[in-house]
Design a protein around this motif. Structure first.
Motif, PDB file in Angstrom:
ATOM      1  N   SER A 290       0.842  -1.201   0.000  1.00 21.87           N
ATOM      2  CA  SER A 290       0.000   0.000   0.000  1.00 21.87           C
ATOM      3  C   SER A 290       0.869   1.240   0.000  1.00 21.87           C
ATOM      4  CB  SER A 290      -0.913   0.019   1.235  1.00 21.87           C
ATOM      5  OG  SER A 290      -0.183   0.360   2.401  1.00 21.87           O
ATOM      6  N   ILE A 291       0.337   2.319  -0.574  1.00 21.83           N
ATOM      7  CA  ILE A 291       0.944   3.639  -0.435  1.00 21.83           C
ATOM      8  C   ILE A 291      -0.145   4.552   0.093  1.00 21.83           C
ATOM      9  CG2 ILE A 291       0.587   4.126  -2.930  1.00 21.83           C
ATOM     10  CD1 ILE A 291       3.221   5.947  -2.463  1.00 21.83           C
ATOM     11  N   ALA A 299      -1.079  -2.297   9.633  1.00 21.14           N
ATOM     12  CA  ALA A 299      -1.786  -3.504   9.196  1.00 21.14           C
ATOM     13  C   ALA A 299      -0.843  -4.696   9.075  1.00 21.14           C
ATOM     14  CB  ALA A 299      -2.477  -3.251   7.863  1.00 21.14           C
ATOM     15  N   ALA A 300      -1.317  -5.857   9.512  1.00 18.23           N
ATOM     16  CA  ALA A 300      -0.529  -7.086   9.418  1.00 18.23           C
ATOM     17  C   ALA A 300      -0.511  -7.582   7.970  1.00 18.23           C
ATOM     18  CB  ALA A 300      -1.138  -8.150  10.328  1.00 18.23           C
ATOM     19  N   HIS A 301       0.604  -8.177   7.562  1.00 18.75           N
ATOM     20  CA  HIS A 301       0.782  -8.779   6.231  1.00 18.75           C
ATOM     21  C   HIS A 301       0.676  -7.759   5.096  1.00 18.75           C
ATOM     22  CE1 HIS A 301       0.652 -12.647   8.177  1.00 18.75           C
ATOM     23  NE2 HIS A 301      -0.582 -12.441   8.614  1.00 18.75           N
ATOM     24  N   VAL A 302       0.882  -6.477   5.401  1.00 15.21           N
ATOM     25  CA  VAL A 302       0.823  -5.442   4.366  1.00 15.21           C
ATOM     26  C   VAL A 302       2.094  -4.596   4.450  1.00 15.21           C
ATOM     27  CG1 VAL A 302      -0.465  -3.489   3.415  1.00 15.21           C
ATOM     28  CG2 VAL A 302      -1.694  -5.344   4.559  1.00 15.21           C
ATOM     29  N   SER A 303       2.790  -4.439   3.314  1.00 12.67           N
ATOM     30  CA  SER A 303       3.954  -3.539   3.259  1.00 12.67           C
ATOM     31  C   SER A 303       3.444  -2.141   2.963  1.00 12.67           C
ATOM     32  CB  SER A 303       4.921  -3.995   2.157  1.00 12.67           C
ATOM     33  OG  SER A 303       5.416  -5.280   2.432  1.00 12.67           O
ATOM     34  N   GLN A 304       3.533  -1.266   3.956  1.00 10.50           N
ATOM     35  CA  GLN A 304       2.913   0.052   3.860  1.00 10.50           C
ATOM     36  C   GLN A 304       3.966   1.136   3.616  1.00 10.50           C
ATOM     37  OE1 GLN A 304       0.754  -0.982   7.689  1.00 10.50           O
ATOM     38  NE2 GLN A 304      -0.796   0.309   6.733  1.00 10.50           N
ATOM     39  N   ILE A 305       3.716   1.982   2.630  1.00  9.24           N
ATOM     40  CA  ILE A 305       4.649   3.051   2.251  1.00  9.24           C
ATOM     41  C   ILE A 305       3.963   4.389   2.515  1.00  9.24           C
ATOM     42  CG2 ILE A 305       5.999   4.044   0.360  1.00  9.24           C
ATOM     43  CD1 ILE A 305       5.654   1.243  -1.024  1.00  9.24           C
ATOM     44  N   SER A 321       6.769   2.313  -8.251  1.00 10.20           N
ATOM     45  CA  SER A 321       7.758   1.479  -7.560  1.00 10.20           C
ATOM     46  C   SER A 321       7.135   0.180  -7.057  1.00 10.20           C
ATOM     47  CB  SER A 321       8.372   2.245  -6.391  1.00 10.20           C
ATOM     48  OG  SER A 321       9.015   3.417  -6.849  1.00 10.20           O
ATOM     49  N   ILE A 322       5.897   0.260  -6.563  1.00 10.02           N
ATOM     50  CA  ILE A 322       5.201  -0.928  -6.064  1.00 10.02           C
ATOM     51  C   ILE A 322       5.046  -1.960  -7.181  1.00 10.02           C
ATOM     52  CG2 ILE A 322       2.899  -1.743  -5.358  1.00 10.02           C
ATOM     53  CD1 ILE A 322       2.720   0.692  -3.525  1.00 10.02           C
TER      54      ILE A 322
END
Length: 503
Positions: A290-291, A299-305, A321-322
């Motif tokens: 996510s951005i 949030a768990a299991h989410v790569s947050q930018i 980039s994602i």
């Protein structure tokens, strides 16, 4: 050595023996509980000898026991909450506050858990109390404002601001300085806006706080947003929508690629809904990214930018980039410009499941907004899976609401009978004198199927498309809001505030 039995699977309630310093007992590993009206002294397993010595010095004759780990943790947190409630009832806000400067070292020395900060100076205790009261009253934001002759603290509860307390002008500056310290902001800078972040721990609950400080004519004002962690993200059933809507969410989330949009004004719960969708789909077998601006849920299991415009990390750049990170599911915090819209739609076309938000008044106008941003209509119809327009409506307090005939002008505007009885908010202690308690989520869901695609292609404008959709089984926001009014779950004032009129 005394044999101390271990009690398991109990629901312990905190108990306070008369004349006992509960705070000191907590620190020494001695808790008191009442189980089936029988008081017990509960000793910590980690340091039983020390706890036993401390208990012996109290001169009490309660039965001794250990608890299983879960029950002990529950009793510990309940005891902290009970102690703090009593302190807050006994404390007067007008107590003398020290005008000391607070250093970061002083804060770190007392920052383990706000409810156990015994040695804090009064101003520190007072700021801790503000956080505790905000959490207890389910506030989403804390506003601290400086006026000409006084200061004011307000909480945003269920989407509406309500006054918490008035403060002396001299105290407000100390409160703001304290908040700056814990947010790692510059205490001396009073001319420029500052943004920071901190984390607090209250009764075992950790939450992030986003801090914004703004200079105004009479002094600085602070707004703090209380951000929730992954454990606070509701499931689809807990979002508050009706059963039929929840079932349609499940249908929508079965798709493996396409774009799903959530629309609505600020504070309508868009981010919460999207993160609920993500948590439903996220797992170790999926790459979810996510951005966001800013990251509101951890949030768990989410790569947050987090978006950082100062260094050029915009939604569009972050999304590019994602796409190089082999994502399965992408959350774009908001589609604000044509570039982000184009990349998001293209991502959905190339096999990704994309979630995002738009600021539109209803579900049908989302398509028009994307077209206005320069996205080709055929791309929208081929990638868009669904649009949810949602609102959060305050529920009238059941403890104090009364019934009254609807105002004739309101009856005319809402096409209701003048004899219709509607709920009126009054205000009592149960609802902090607001007249409302809790919120209901309502939404209109536009799901794109072949019929809707055909109507979209035939429609010349958003208004034309919306009129055509009224001939389908789609349920509109205005209808749901009127239903809440007729069933006396909310008031006329509330549905007008939310926006019952078609935009």
């Amino acid at each position: 050595m005394i044999h101390i039995p271990t009690l398991s699977d109990v629901a312990p309630l905190p108990y306070s023996p008369e004349g006992i310093d509960v705070s000191r007992c907590i620190r020494q590993g001695v808790l008191f509980t009442s189980i089936d009206t029988q008081p017990y002294a509960i000793l910590s397993k980690t340091d039983t000898a020390s706890a036993l010595n401390a208990y012996t010095l109290l001169g009490l004759e309660f039965p001794l026991a250990h608890l299983d780990d879960l029950s002990y943790e529950t009793l510990y947190l309940k005891t902290l909450e009970l102690k703090t409630d009593r302190e807050l009832m006994a404390a007067s806000v007008q107590e003398e506050l020290f005008e000391d400067e607070f250093s970061l070292i002083d804060f770190l020395k007392n920052s383990s858990d706000l409810l156990t900060s015994e040695e804090s100076a009064p101003i520190i205790k007072f700021v801790n109390t503000i956080f505790y009261q905000a959490l207890k009253r389910r506030a989403s934001d804390i506003h601290i404002e400086t006026h000409e002759k006084k200061g004011e603290v307000r909480f945003r509860i269920d989407g509406v601001l309500s006054k918490h307390i008035d403060l002396d002008k001299s105290i407000i500056s100390l409160v703001i300085s304290r908040i700056k310290v814990i947010s790692n902001l510059d205490i001396a800078e009073k001319r420029l806006p500052q943004d920071g972040r901190t984390q607090i721990k209250i009764a075992g609950k950790s939450l992030d706080v986003r801090v914004s400080v703004l200079p105004t004519y009479h002094g600085e004002r602070v707004v703090m947003r209380l951000l929730m962690n992954a454990a606070s993200i509701p499931s689809l059933e807990e979002l508050g929508f009706d059963h039929a809507m929840t079932e349609r969410f499940y249908e929508l989330l079965k798709f493996s690629h396409g774009i799903i949009l959530v629309t609505g004004p600020t504070g309508s719960g868009k981010s919460t809904t999207l993160h609920s969708f993500l948590q439903r789909l996220a797992g170790p077998e999926k790459n979810v990214m996510s951005i966001e601006d800013p990251v509101e849920y951890d949030a768990a299991h989410v790569s947050q930018i987090p978006v950082n415009a100062k260094v050029g990390l915009t939604f569009a750049e972050g999304l590019r980039s994602i796409l190089r990170q082999d994502p399965d599911i992408i959350l774009v915090g908001e589609i604000r410009d044509a570039e982000t819209a184009q990349i998001a739609i293209q991502s959905a076309m190339t096999g990704h499941l994309v979630f995002s938000t738009l600021h539109t008044n209803n579900a049908t106008s989302a398509v028009t907004r994307l077209v206005d941003m320069g996205v080709d209509k055929f791309m929208i119809t081929s990638t868009l899976l669904g649009v949810l327009a949602q609102r959060l409506v305050r529920k009238v307090c059941e403890s104090c609401c009364t019934l009254a005939p609807i105002d004739p002008m309101d009856a005319r505007d809402l096409s209701l009978s003048p004899e219709t009885l509607v709920a009126k908010s009054v205000g009592c202690n149960a609802c902090s004198m607001t007249g409302y308690n809790g919120r209901i989520a309502v939404g209109e869901l536009l799901m794109i199927d072949e019929e809707v695609q055909s109507l979209l292609k035939q429609s010349e404008s958003d208004t034309d498309f919306r009129q055509k959709m009224k001939g389908t089984d789609m349920v509109f926001l205005s209808d749901q809001l009127k239903e809440l009014l007729v069933t006396r779950q909310t008031t006329v004032d509330e549905i007008i505030r939310v926006g019952v009129k078609e935009a």
